[in-house]
Each structure stands twice: as C-alpha cells, then as structure tokens.
Design an enzyme around this catalytic site. Structure first.
Site, PDB file in Angstrom:
ATOM      1  N   HIS A   1       4.913   0.737  25.237  1.00  0.00           N
ATOM      2  CA  HIS A   1       3.570   0.678  24.640  1.00  0.00           C
ATOM      3  C   HIS A   1       2.661   1.777  25.185  1.00  0.00           C
ATOM      4  O   HIS A   1       1.452   1.701  25.024  1.00  0.00           O
ATOM      5  CB  HIS A   1       2.949  -0.703  24.882  1.00  0.00           C
ATOM      6  CG  HIS A   1       3.760  -1.815  24.296  1.00  0.00           C
ATOM      7  ND1 HIS A   1       3.870  -2.023  22.943  1.00  0.00           N
ATOM      8  CD2 HIS A   1       4.556  -2.738  24.887  1.00  0.00           C
ATOM      9  CE1 HIS A   1       4.678  -3.051  22.728  1.00  0.00           C
ATOM     10  NE2 HIS A   1       5.106  -3.498  23.893  1.00  0.00           N
TER      11      HIS A   1
ATOM     12  N   LYS B   1       1.508   0.825  47.977  1.00  0.00           N
ATOM     13  CA  LYS B   1       1.931   1.330  49.290  1.00  0.00           C
ATOM     14  C   LYS B   1       2.062   2.853  49.245  1.00  0.00           C
ATOM     15  O   LYS B   1       1.653   3.549  50.156  1.00  0.00           O
ATOM     16  CB  LYS B   1       3.287   0.720  49.689  1.00  0.00           C
ATOM     17  CG  LYS B   1       3.240  -0.703  50.126  1.00  0.00           C
ATOM     18  CD  LYS B   1       2.764  -0.840  51.547  1.00  0.00           C
ATOM     19  CE  LYS B   1       1.694  -1.800  51.841  1.00  0.00           C
ATOM     20  NZ  LYS B   1       0.857  -2.509  51.038  1.00  0.00           N
TER      21      LYS B   1
ATOM     22  N   GLU C   1      -1.449   4.614  48.998  1.00  0.00           N
ATOM     23  CA  GLU C   1      -2.300   4.600  50.194  1.00  0.00           C
ATOM     24  C   GLU C   1      -1.695   5.360  51.357  1.00  0.00           C
ATOM     25  O   GLU C   1      -2.421   5.932  52.168  1.00  0.00           O
ATOM     26  CB  GLU C   1      -2.679   3.169  50.595  1.00  0.00           C
ATOM     27  CG  GLU C   1      -1.543   2.292  51.026  1.00  0.00           C
ATOM     28  CD  GLU C   1      -1.986   0.861  51.333  1.00  0.00           C
ATOM     29  OE1 GLU C   1      -3.134   0.649  51.717  1.00  0.00           O
ATOM     30  OE2 GLU C   1      -1.153  -0.049  51.180  1.00  0.00           O
TER      31      GLU C   1
ATOM     32  N   TRP D   1     -17.771   2.897  60.666  1.00  0.00           N
ATOM     33  CA  TRP D   1     -17.288   3.285  59.331  1.00  0.00           C
ATOM     34  C   TRP D   1     -18.563   3.430  58.511  1.00  0.00           C
ATOM     35  O   TRP D   1     -19.254   2.458  58.239  1.00  0.00           O
ATOM     36  CB  TRP D   1     -16.373   2.190  58.782  1.00  0.00           C
ATOM     37  CG  TRP D   1     -15.592   2.584  57.581  1.00  0.00           C
ATOM     38  CD1 TRP D   1     -14.376   3.210  57.570  1.00  0.00           C
ATOM     39  CD2 TRP D   1     -15.934   2.344  56.207  1.00  0.00           C
ATOM     40  NE1 TRP D   1     -13.957   3.392  56.275  1.00  0.00           N
ATOM     41  CE2 TRP D   1     -14.892   2.871  55.418  1.00  0.00           C
ATOM     42  CE3 TRP D   1     -17.017   1.749  55.555  1.00  0.00           C
ATOM     43  CZ2 TRP D   1     -14.891   2.819  54.032  1.00  0.00           C
ATOM     44  CZ3 TRP D   1     -17.025   1.697  54.177  1.00  0.00           C
ATOM     45  CH2 TRP D   1     -15.972   2.229  53.433  1.00  0.00           C
TER      46      TRP D   1
HETATM   47  C1  F6R Z   1      -2.911  -2.647  51.179  1.00  0.00           C
HETATM   48  C2  F6R Z   1      -3.887  -3.409  51.928  1.00  0.00           C
HETATM   49  C3  F6R Z   1      -5.129  -3.831  51.231  1.00  0.00           C
HETATM   50  C4  F6R Z   1      -5.488  -5.292  51.600  1.00  0.00           C
HETATM   51  C5  F6R Z   1      -6.831  -5.665  50.957  1.00  0.00           C
HETATM   52  C6  F6R Z   1      -7.224  -7.084  51.260  1.00  0.00           C
HETATM   53  O1  F6R Z   1      -1.813  -2.306  51.963  1.00  0.00           O
HETATM   54  O2  F6R Z   1      -3.716  -3.676  53.083  1.00  0.00           O
HETATM   55  O3  F6R Z   1      -4.996  -3.687  49.852  1.00  0.00           O
HETATM   56  O4  F6R Z   1      -4.470  -6.122  51.162  1.00  0.00           O
HETATM   57  O5  F6R Z   1      -7.839  -4.800  51.430  1.00  0.00           O
HETATM   58  O6  F6R Z   1      -7.380  -7.299  52.627  1.00  0.00           O
HETATM   59  P1  F6R Z   1      -7.409  -8.753  53.233  1.00  0.00           P
HETATM   60  O7  F6R Z   1      -6.075  -9.369  53.011  1.00  0.00           O
HETATM   61  O8  F6R Z   1      -7.727  -8.559  54.681  1.00  0.00           O
HETATM   62  O9  F6R Z   1      -8.482  -9.504  52.501  1.00  0.00           O
END
Ligand code: F6R
Length: 620
Positions: free
Chosen positions: A512, A493, A496, A78
C-alpha cells in the site's frame, strides 16, 4: 534529564558529588556544575557546558583544593530555558553569592517571578528559570518571617513556584545543611552512617548506601550529617517512605563490558526471571501493590495501554495477548497523544501506564488525565517509588534492575513480561481462563529466560552482519501480528543508536505504499512468525519477502529454528528458538538490539549516550 545530587557527611564532598554525577550521566545532559561548602563560610561553585570531563578539566585548572568541604551538591543539566552554555549551567546563585540552587523540571511561572525580581532591581546572570529560585530564597532569607531560616525560606519559595520541580538549596551560612524539595519531579534521600544524600535517583549514592527514603509530593527534606527531617511546604512534619534498594553497585557498573547497553542486553534472561518471580503463588497470579480489587478487574470493560517509545511498543505486543486471553478490547496509545484527544474513559476503564523510569512527563500526564476521568490506573514501572506509580491506583514493578544505557533493552523485555502478567491477572479475575490455563501460560513465560539465553549465545552472527551493513543508508523492518511491534522496536533502536533512517511496517501494508522504497541492496529485516503456530501468516509473509527480494532488497530474516520454507528467501537467516507465538517478541527482539548496537559501534557512536536523547524525559 537533569541529574541532581547533594551530600552532607564526612567524605570530601567534591568526590562524592562528582561520583554521583558520573553515575547519573546516563540520564542525558549537556552541562554540569558543582557547589561545595567549606565549613568556614565559603560557597565555591564551578560549572561548565558539555560533558562532565569538561567540568573536571576546569576543576583541575582552578585547583580542586578550593573545593575542600564535606557538604556540597552537583547537577547535570538538560537544557530547557536557555542554551547549554556555561552561564546557564547549574548551580545558580543569588546576587550575594551566598545561596546556590540546582533544579530539575520547569518553573512554569518563572516569567512573572523574573519580572517581579527585575522590578526589584535584581540583575539576572542567566536565561534560566532556575535562577529566579536562587534570588527568591535569598530574599526570603533576609526578610520577614522567614528571615535567617533557610528551611522556611525554601518552603516559602516552593509555595510560590508553579510546575514540576526538584530544588536543592545550600546557603553559605549553613555549611552543614542541605535543603531539598520536590513537586512531581524525582528526589530520593540516601541514609548513610554519619552522612546523608539527596539525588534524582539512587544510582547517585548506591556505592555508599542502599538505604533510601522516597519523598512524597510537595515535600521538603533537610539533610545534615546526623540525620534528615521531612516536612511539607508549610513547614509541618511529613511522612516519607523508607525503602532498601534491591540492587547493588555492580548493577550500576559496566562489569567489563564496553557499554552498559551491551551488558544490559546480556542481563535480559535475569531481568525476565526477576520480573516474573513471586507472581504466581498457590495457583494464582499475584500483582505487586494491587490496590485494584478482583471485583474491579471483573468490572473492567475496556483497557488502554499508554506509554512512549519502547514502552509503547511493549503495549502493542500486550494488546495481542490481553485481547486473546480476556476478550476485552485493548487500545494502545502514545501517552503524548492520549489526553489531547478526549479518550472515552470511565470507572470501568483500566489504563495500564508503562514506563521504565516512572518519570516520563507524557505518561504521567496521561495517568493524571485518566484518573481525573475516574478510570483505574495500573502502572508497570521499573523504578521504585517514581511519580507514575505513586499517582496510580496499583503498581506492578518490573525488576529489570537499573537500565543505564539510554536505549531500552532489558526494561523492554521486562515490560512485555509484566504486561502479560496484567493480562493473566485480568483473565484470572474474569474467569476467561481456567486456573490450569493460567498456570500453563505462566509456566511458558517462566521458560523464556532460558530461551533468551539461547538467543544470546548465537549473536556473533548478528554482530558480523551489523558490521557488514553498517554503511547502508536505511534499513526497513517488517513484521505481522506480534512481529509488527518487534519491527517497530527494531527500527527505533537503529534510529536512536546509529542515526540511520529506519522504518518499521506491518508487512501487509507494504504493497500500500512502502514497497516503493525498495531498491537494490536495501537491507530489509523481516520478523517471521512460527510456521506451526501461525501457518497462514507465515505463508503470507513468505510471499511478502519474495516480493521485496524480487525488487532487489537484501533480506535479513529472523525465523524460528528449523523453518526451512523461508530459507530460500533469506539472504541472511537469523534463527531464534521456537516459543509460543505470543511470546515470540521476547526472543525476536534480541537480535535487533544487537544489530543496532553493532551498527552504531561500527559507525563510531557511543551506544550508551545517543545524541540529543535523555533517559528520563521529564518534559512534555
Ligand atoms: C527507546 C527508549 C525510549 C523510552 C521512552 C519511554 O530505546 O528508551 O523510547 O522507551 O522514552 O521511557 P519510559 O519507559 O521511562 O517511560
């Protein structure tokens, strides 16, 4: 983010490595590569930008027979330093092409190291920070005290690197050995019979072994066919923690579902039940690795929940419960903001760090900041032995099983349940709830898997709705009280997965400003509280719905079964079972997950791998 796998054993390494990379695809990546040692002194490398399929296509072109060894490694990248193109993909090699390195994390002092190497006449073949490590290992291996000693060479280089990293190194002179090292980035060892693995996560080797070893900070492991040896960066023997993975291959496979996310939505009752199991015994709430004493919990005078994304939303839900049960002030903070604003922390502050992966860099840094300020940190985490629990004072594991879809679903519900256990543990220690009250709250939580199962049996209506509104330009989400974080989660949700503009609002805020967004036909999802549990809020929200309906919005209402008052205001009514108010998010989130997934599928998107997103966000 980056996935790493290394293997030494008796199987064809290329197959094992590609299989491991496939299972780590969910972490998010933009290029991939492999290196195989053939046992006769050849180190063969291939890398390709884009999906794994591109790499596999390239391997077919060049002929897989050239990758014939039983030791090798692979990487999904990545991009951080340098564009996601072939020459920046890992593995990277030194000038002699005898050393190959894959890397996760960021080498922060890479500019200085690169300048040093270039001054020495080294020509860089990529724009990455990783390549510097390949040249440095090669140099250490050919000179000085570390000459001819691959392990000592890697250790010497690790001592010079700044930042967070996992490195896996091979050398053509050592065709039966892989050396891997970690600082703050994930790395686990898989222990098989006549074969050993290293990987960013256990999913990479779960089909071969469930026996694993969690490496500690600044540790290095040497794997061979026969065994593994753990050392520190000075070459001294070090201790690492063995564990057995508590899920198997079937959990990491789609099991007949079109997408992992759809499977994981269906697994939510089980994820909740597993998270609660064993936490109430002999009339008491029990946390997992509670290295915080009851006395410390009694001394707490303020709670912070720090997290990102969906995990942050789980914290917003928890605030209502923890404040209500314990009368302690609870602040919920985005981990990426926390340490930069100088929060007021001391030894009586409890910081709850919530993270599915346990690797999220923002949350990890928040944990470090909190500990520096002497606050006590309790991690709520879904990944055994990840960095965040390792650096925290105590851990409460969610047992949601592996979450492979990038969008969090079952881990989110499990986080809410775990956060509630933290609230009940605090209430129990502080005596703000009598034992029978704690027992009653826990029993209500225990009834939730069945309630979620009931929601799942009725989601066909939500799917149909998703298909009908899939061409909308935007969707708004409204809620009050615990329904507000649910609205935020529903909007996240949809953003994304369906790349659609979506916003969640506290319904009271509508007038508001956001009400100006309402136009004819705009879908607005409203998360209703119970008419019995929260009668005042319920009637206020009914007024809010009628205000938006009057302005032409298409109202989609999530309401408790039998809530007749709201029916006239709902263009679409989605009913969920009646549950206690504080537990409502566990049922009302589920239709929103299904809605987002169905809209994304209808729009032709891959719901498991939304664009630009990674499952574990290991950079700040
Ligand atoms: C949304 C999602 C992200 C994670 C965030 C934190 O569906 O999956 O917003 O919740 O990146 O990730 P963790 O929980 O692994 O720290």
């Amino acid at each position: 983010m980056c996935g790493i796998v290394g293997y030494v054993g008796h199987r064809p390494a290329l197959d094992v490595v590609l299989g491991g990379l496939r299972r780590m695809e969910y972490r998010g990546y933009d290029s991939a590569g492999v290196a195989v040692l053939d046992g006769a002194g050849a180190l063969t490398v291939e890398r390709k930008a884009g999906r794994l399929a591109n790499l596999e296509g390239r391997l077919d072109e060049v002929g897989r027979e050239h990758f014939g060894g039983t030791a090798g490694m692979g990487h999904t990248r990545w991009a951080t330093h340098g564009a996601p193109i072939d020459r920046n993909s890992h593995p990277h090699r030194d000038a002699s092409q005898r050393v190959a390195v894959v890397h996760n994390g960021i080498i922060e002092n890479f500019a200085a190291l690169r300048a040093e190497l270039e001054a020495d006449g080294v020509e860089m073949a990529s724009d990455t920070d990783t390549e510097t490590a390949a040249h440095l290992v090669a140099r250490a291996y050919t000179e000085g005290d570390t000459k001819g000693d691959l392990t000592a060479s890697v250790a010497a280089v690790c001592r010079r690197l700044e930042g967070a990293f996992t490195l896996v190194v091979t050398h053509a002179d050592h065709p039966d050995t892989i050396v891997a090292a970690r600082r703050s980035s994930p790395l686990v060892v898989g222990v098989g019979d006549g074969e050993h693995f290293v990987a960013s996560d256990v999913a990479a080797f779960i089909e071969h072994t469930r026996e694993a070893v969690e490496l500690g900070q600044d540790q290095l492991v040497v794997i061979t066919r026969e065994g593994y040896e753990v050392l520190d960066f000075h070459g001294d023997a070090a201790q690492a923690k063995p564990f057995t993975v508590d899920w198997d291959l079937s959990a990491a496979e789609k099991g007949g579902h079109e997408y992992f996310m759809l499977k994981e939505i269906e697994e939510q009752p089980e994820a909740l039940a597993n998270t609660l199991r064993g936490h109430f015994e002999s009339g008491r709430i029990i946390l997992d690795e509670q290295r915080i004493s009851d006395q410390d919990l009694r001394d707490v005078d303020k709670v912070f929940v720090v997290a990102c994304g969906s995990a942050y939303h789980s914290g917003l839900v928890a605030k209502y419960a923890i404040e209500h049960w314990t009368r302690l002030p609870v602040e919920v903070e985005l981990a990426s903001e926390f340490r930069y604003r100088d929060p007021v922390l001391d030894r009586d502050t409890l910081v709850v760090a919530v993270s599915q992966s346990g690797e999220t860099a923002d949350t990890l840094e928040a944990v470090r900041h909190a500990r520096e300020q002497k606050a006590r940190v309790l991690a709520v985490c879904n990944t055994n032995g990840a960095q965040i629990p390792r650096e925290s004072d105590a851990v409460l594991y969610t047992h949601a099983g592996p979450e492979i879809g990038v969008a969090s679903t079952k881990a989110f519900l499990a986080q809410i349940a775990a956060n509630y256990l933290v609230g009940l543990a605090l209430a129990q220690a502080r005596g703000t709830k009598y034992p029978d009250e704690v027992a009653r709250e826990f029993a209500e939580l225990e009834a939730m898997p069945a309630a979620v199962q009931k929601v799942l049996s009725t989601v066909e209506q939500v799917r149909d709705l998703g298909r009908r509104i899939a061409d909308s330009k935007a969707v708004l989400f409204l809620g009050r009280h615990v329904g507000f974080p649910v609205a935020l989660e529903g909007a996240l949700k949809l953003k994304e997965l369906a790349y659609m503009h979506a916003e969640g609002f506290a319904a009271g805020e509508l007038k508001h400003g956001p009400i100006a967004l309402i136009e004819d036909g705009l879908p607005v999802v409203v998360v209703m509280p119970s008419p019995k549990g929260r009668a005042v809020l319920h009637s206020k929200l009914v007024s809010n719905i009628s205000e938006i309906q009057a302005r032409g919005a298409r109202t989609i209402v999530i309401a408790e079964e039998g809530d007749e008052t709201v029916r006239p205001f709902a263009d679409e009514l989605i009913e969920v079972p009646a549950v206690p108010t504080l537990l409502q998010p566990l049922v009302s989130t589920v239709p929103l997950q299904v809605l987002a997934a169905e809209i994304a599928r209808t729009r032709g998107y891959d719901v498991d791998k939304p664009r630009n997103l990674a499952k574990s966000v290991t950079v700040e």
